[in-house]
Design a protein around this motif. Structure first.
Motif, PDB file in Angstrom:
ATOM      1  N   VAL A  27       0.793  -1.229   0.000  1.00 15.00           N
ATOM      2  CA  VAL A  27       0.000   0.000   0.000  1.00 15.00           C
ATOM      3  C   VAL A  27       0.827   1.283   0.000  1.00 15.00           C
ATOM      4  O   VAL A  27       0.268   2.375  -0.146  1.00 15.00           O
ATOM      5  CB  VAL A  27      -0.987   0.023   1.191  1.00 15.00           C
ATOM      6  CG1 VAL A  27      -1.906  -1.181   1.145  1.00 15.00           C
ATOM      7  CG2 VAL A  27      -0.260   0.092   2.525  1.00 15.00           C
ATOM      8  N   ARG A  28       2.126   1.184   0.132  1.00 14.77           N
ATOM      9  CA  ARG A  28       2.996   2.362   0.275  1.00 14.77           C
ATOM     10  C   ARG A  28       2.766   3.416  -0.803  1.00 14.77           C
ATOM     11  O   ARG A  28       2.671   4.610  -0.521  1.00 14.77           O
ATOM     12  CB  ARG A  28       4.466   1.940   0.273  1.00 14.77           C
ATOM     13  CG  ARG A  28       5.432   3.110   0.450  1.00 14.77           C
ATOM     14  CD  ARG A  28       6.890   2.677   0.483  1.00 14.77           C
ATOM     15  NE  ARG A  28       7.120   1.780   1.607  1.00 14.77           N
ATOM     16  CZ  ARG A  28       7.562   0.513   1.474  1.00 14.77           C
ATOM     17  NH1 ARG A  28       7.835   0.029   0.282  1.00 14.77           N
ATOM     18  NH2 ARG A  28       7.752  -0.230   2.534  1.00 14.77           N
ATOM     19  N   ALA A  29       2.665   2.998  -2.049  1.00 10.83           N
ATOM     20  CA  ALA A  29       2.541   3.955  -3.150  1.00 10.83           C
ATOM     21  C   ALA A  29       1.255   4.770  -3.080  1.00 10.83           C
ATOM     22  O   ALA A  29       1.200   5.882  -3.595  1.00 10.83           O
ATOM     23  CB  ALA A  29       2.601   3.211  -4.483  1.00 10.83           C
ATOM     24  N   TRP A  30       0.236   4.228  -2.440  1.00 11.87           N
ATOM     25  CA  TRP A  30      -1.064   4.899  -2.400  1.00 11.87           C
ATOM     26  C   TRP A  30      -1.344   5.599  -1.077  1.00 11.87           C
ATOM     27  O   TRP A  30      -2.071   6.593  -1.056  1.00 11.87           O
ATOM     28  CB  TRP A  30      -2.175   3.883  -2.691  1.00 11.87           C
ATOM     29  CG  TRP A  30      -1.993   3.301  -4.054  1.00 11.87           C
ATOM     30  CD1 TRP A  30      -1.456   2.081  -4.366  1.00 11.87           C
ATOM     31  CD2 TRP A  30      -2.303   3.927  -5.293  1.00 11.87           C
ATOM     32  NE1 TRP A  30      -1.419   1.919  -5.726  1.00 11.87           N
ATOM     33  CE2 TRP A  30      -1.934   3.035  -6.321  1.00 11.87           C
ATOM     34  CE3 TRP A  30      -2.854   5.158  -5.641  1.00 11.87           C
ATOM     35  CZ2 TRP A  30      -2.109   3.335  -7.663  1.00 11.87           C
ATOM     36  CZ3 TRP A  30      -3.030   5.457  -6.984  1.00 11.87           C
ATOM     37  CH2 TRP A  30      -2.654   4.545  -7.981  1.00 11.87           C
ATOM     38  N   ARG A  31      -0.805   5.129   0.021  1.00 10.43           N
ATOM     39  CA  ARG A  31      -1.159   5.659   1.340  1.00 10.43           C
ATOM     40  C   ARG A  31      -0.805   7.125   1.526  1.00 10.43           C
ATOM     41  O   ARG A  31      -1.551   7.856   2.158  1.00 10.43           O
ATOM     42  CB  ARG A  31      -0.458   4.858   2.453  1.00 10.43           C
ATOM     43  CG  ARG A  31      -1.194   3.619   2.846  1.00 10.43           C
ATOM     44  CD  ARG A  31      -0.624   2.997   4.111  1.00 10.43           C
ATOM     45  NE  ARG A  31      -0.989   3.789   5.278  1.00 10.43           N
ATOM     46  CZ  ARG A  31      -0.116   4.259   6.160  1.00 10.43           C
ATOM     47  NH1 ARG A  31       1.164   4.018   6.048  1.00 10.43           N
ATOM     48  NH2 ARG A  31      -0.528   4.963   7.179  1.00 10.43           N
ATOM     49  N   GLY A  32       0.298   7.554   1.051  1.00 11.38           N
ATOM     50  CA  GLY A  32       0.759   8.904   1.330  1.00 11.38           C
ATOM     51  C   GLY A  32       0.144   9.980   0.471  1.00 11.38           C
ATOM     52  O   GLY A  32       0.503  11.141   0.606  1.00 11.38           O
ATOM     53  N   ARG A  33      -0.788   9.636  -0.384  1.00 10.83           N
ATOM     54  CA  ARG A  33      -1.350  10.628  -1.302  1.00 10.83           C
ATOM     55  C   ARG A  33      -2.834  10.793  -1.052  1.00 10.83           C
ATOM     56  O   ARG A  33      -3.609   9.959  -1.521  1.00 10.83           O
ATOM     57  CB  ARG A  33      -1.135  10.192  -2.752  1.00 10.83           C
ATOM     58  CG  ARG A  33       0.309   9.992  -3.112  1.00 10.83           C
ATOM     59  CD  ARG A  33       0.492   9.667  -4.561  1.00 10.83           C
ATOM     60  NE  ARG A  33       0.192   8.264  -4.841  1.00 10.83           N
ATOM     61  CZ  ARG A  33       0.154   7.756  -6.059  1.00 10.83           C
ATOM     62  NH1 ARG A  33       0.372   8.506  -7.105  1.00 10.83           N
ATOM     63  NH2 ARG A  33      -0.113   6.490  -6.245  1.00 10.83           N
ATOM     64  N   PRO A  34      -3.318  11.770  -0.391  1.00  9.38           N
ATOM     65  CA  PRO A  34      -2.694  12.877   0.343  1.00  9.38           C
ATOM     66  C   PRO A  34      -2.868  12.741   1.846  1.00  9.38           C
ATOM     67  O   PRO A  34      -3.108  13.726   2.521  1.00  9.38           O
ATOM     68  CB  PRO A  34      -3.455  14.087  -0.180  1.00  9.38           C
ATOM     69  CG  PRO A  34      -4.861  13.581  -0.338  1.00  9.38           C
ATOM     70  CD  PRO A  34      -4.703  12.112  -0.729  1.00  9.38           C
ATOM     71  N   ASP A  35      -2.749  11.568   2.411  1.00 10.34           N
ATOM     72  CA  ASP A  35      -3.008  11.325   3.833  1.00 10.34           C
ATOM     73  C   ASP A  35      -1.916  11.968   4.688  1.00 10.34           C
ATOM     74  O   ASP A  35      -0.777  11.511   4.698  1.00 10.34           O
ATOM     75  CB  ASP A  35      -3.086   9.823   4.089  1.00 10.34           C
ATOM     76  CG  ASP A  35      -3.492   9.458   5.497  1.00 10.34           C
ATOM     77  OD1 ASP A  35      -3.429  10.332   6.381  1.00 10.34           O
ATOM     78  OD2 ASP A  35      -3.871   8.303   5.717  1.00 10.34           O
ATOM     79  N   PRO A  36      -2.238  13.019   5.463  1.00 10.42           N
ATOM     80  CA  PRO A  36      -1.215  13.692   6.270  1.00 10.42           C
ATOM     81  C   PRO A  36      -0.672  12.832   7.397  1.00 10.42           C
ATOM     82  O   PRO A  36       0.438  13.057   7.875  1.00 10.42           O
ATOM     83  CB  PRO A  36      -1.937  14.925   6.821  1.00 10.42           C
ATOM     84  CG  PRO A  36      -3.382  14.561   6.800  1.00 10.42           C
ATOM     85  CD  PRO A  36      -3.558  13.624   5.623  1.00 10.42           C
ATOM     86  N   SER A  37      -1.432  11.814   7.841  1.00  4.90           N
ATOM     87  CA  SER A  37      -0.924  10.983   8.941  1.00  4.90           C
ATOM     88  C   SER A  37       0.274  10.157   8.489  1.00  4.90           C
ATOM     89  O   SER A  37       1.158   9.862   9.294  1.00  4.90           O
ATOM     90  CB  SER A  37      -2.024  10.079   9.508  1.00  4.90           C
ATOM     91  OG  SER A  37      -2.382   9.058   8.606  1.00  4.90           O
ATOM     92  N   VAL A  38       0.333   9.803   7.212  1.00  3.69           N
ATOM     93  CA  VAL A  38       1.469   9.039   6.694  1.00  3.69           C
ATOM     94  C   VAL A  38       2.732   9.890   6.743  1.00  3.69           C
ATOM     95  O   VAL A  38       3.770   9.457   7.231  1.00  3.69           O
ATOM     96  CB  VAL A  38       1.192   8.529   5.258  1.00  3.69           C
ATOM     97  CG1 VAL A  38       2.415   7.832   4.689  1.00  3.69           C
ATOM     98  CG2 VAL A  38      -0.014   7.601   5.253  1.00  3.69           C
ATOM     99  N   ALA A  39       2.624  11.124   6.275  1.00  4.36           N
ATOM    100  CA  ALA A  39       3.774  12.027   6.273  1.00  4.36           C
ATOM    101  C   ALA A  39       4.256  12.332   7.686  1.00  4.36           C
ATOM    102  O   ALA A  39       5.434  12.622   7.890  1.00  4.36           O
ATOM    103  CB  ALA A  39       3.420  13.324   5.553  1.00  4.36           C
ATOM    104  N   SER A  40       3.360  12.235   8.653  1.00  5.61           N
ATOM    105  CA  SER A  40       3.767  12.533  10.028  1.00  5.61           C
ATOM    106  C   SER A  40       4.098  11.279  10.835  1.00  5.61           C
ATOM    107  O   SER A  40       4.183  11.330  12.054  1.00  5.61           O
ATOM    108  CB  SER A  40       2.691  13.365  10.738  1.00  5.61           C
ATOM    109  OG  SER A  40       1.485  12.661  10.834  1.00  5.61           O
ATOM    110  N   GLY A  41       4.317  10.143  10.136  1.00  8.46           N
ATOM    111  CA  GLY A  41       4.880   8.972  10.794  1.00  8.46           C
ATOM    112  C   GLY A  41       3.946   7.843  11.157  1.00  8.46           C
ATOM    113  O   GLY A  41       4.381   6.890  11.801  1.00  8.46           O
TER     114      GLY A  41
END
Length: 178
Positions: A27-41
């Motif tokens: 799921v890595r390629a999809w999770r961070g777009r645009p979920d701010p919780s991913v960018a914050s760890g």
């Protein structure tokens, strides 16, 4: 934790989650777009309860009570074989969902002032968010991309207490099941 804009937190907040490291590659390629919780760890996870208590209300007694609640539940295997959707959100649906729901219900029974997602939803739907804030075409693309990467299988043996300090999520404690 779906629907969580971590960047707007004024008070350090917390949540209880089951991390699913086995899902990260899928799921890595999809999770961070645009979920701010991913960018914050925040790692790939199934939310047990969010929001939980403000961090300044979590003391030794609270940690001991969480541990006691979690010890009452046996470890289990979870499989993620299918996707599901909420409006604008694609997620992996865990089986057995009932085991995750039981964890949520046990925590809410102990801390009734902390309803799941602040009481926004009538039903507890365990899920691992893949993509959110996207249009249906993007969600269709993400779901098609995931089909060859499923199933994801994990052994659920603990629940983690994650806290957000206003910019980053970090694990504060982990509680063994059983």
């Amino acid at each position: 934790m779906t629907g969580n804009d971590s960047s707007t937190h004024q008070v350090p907040r917390s949540g209880l989650v089951v991390t699913v490291p086995e899902a990260e590659a899928a799921v890595r390629a999809w999770r961070g777009r645009p979920d701010p919780s991913v960018a914050s760890g925040m790692p790939a996870h199934v939310t047990v309860l969010f929001p939980f208590l403000p961090e300044d209300r979590i003391d030794g007694d609270t940690l001991a009570a969480i541990a006691d609640v979690m010890r009452r539940h046996k470890p289990f295997e979870a499989r993620f074989e299918q996707c599901g959707r909420f409006p604008g959100i694609l997620y992996l649906a865990p089986e057995p969902a009932a085991s995750f729901r039981a964890l949520t219900e046990a925590v809410v029974d102990r801390w009734p002032e902390t309803p799941p997602f602040g009481g926004q939803f009538a039903e507890i739907v365990p899920h691992l968010t893949i993509a959110q804030g996207r249009n249906d075409t993007d969600l269709d693309e993400a779901e098609a991309d995931l089909q060859d990467r499923l199933p994801v299988i994990t052994r659920v043996a603990s629940v983690d207490l994650m806290v957000h300090d206003g910019s980053r999520w970090r694990q504060r404690a982990s509680f063994a099941l059983g």
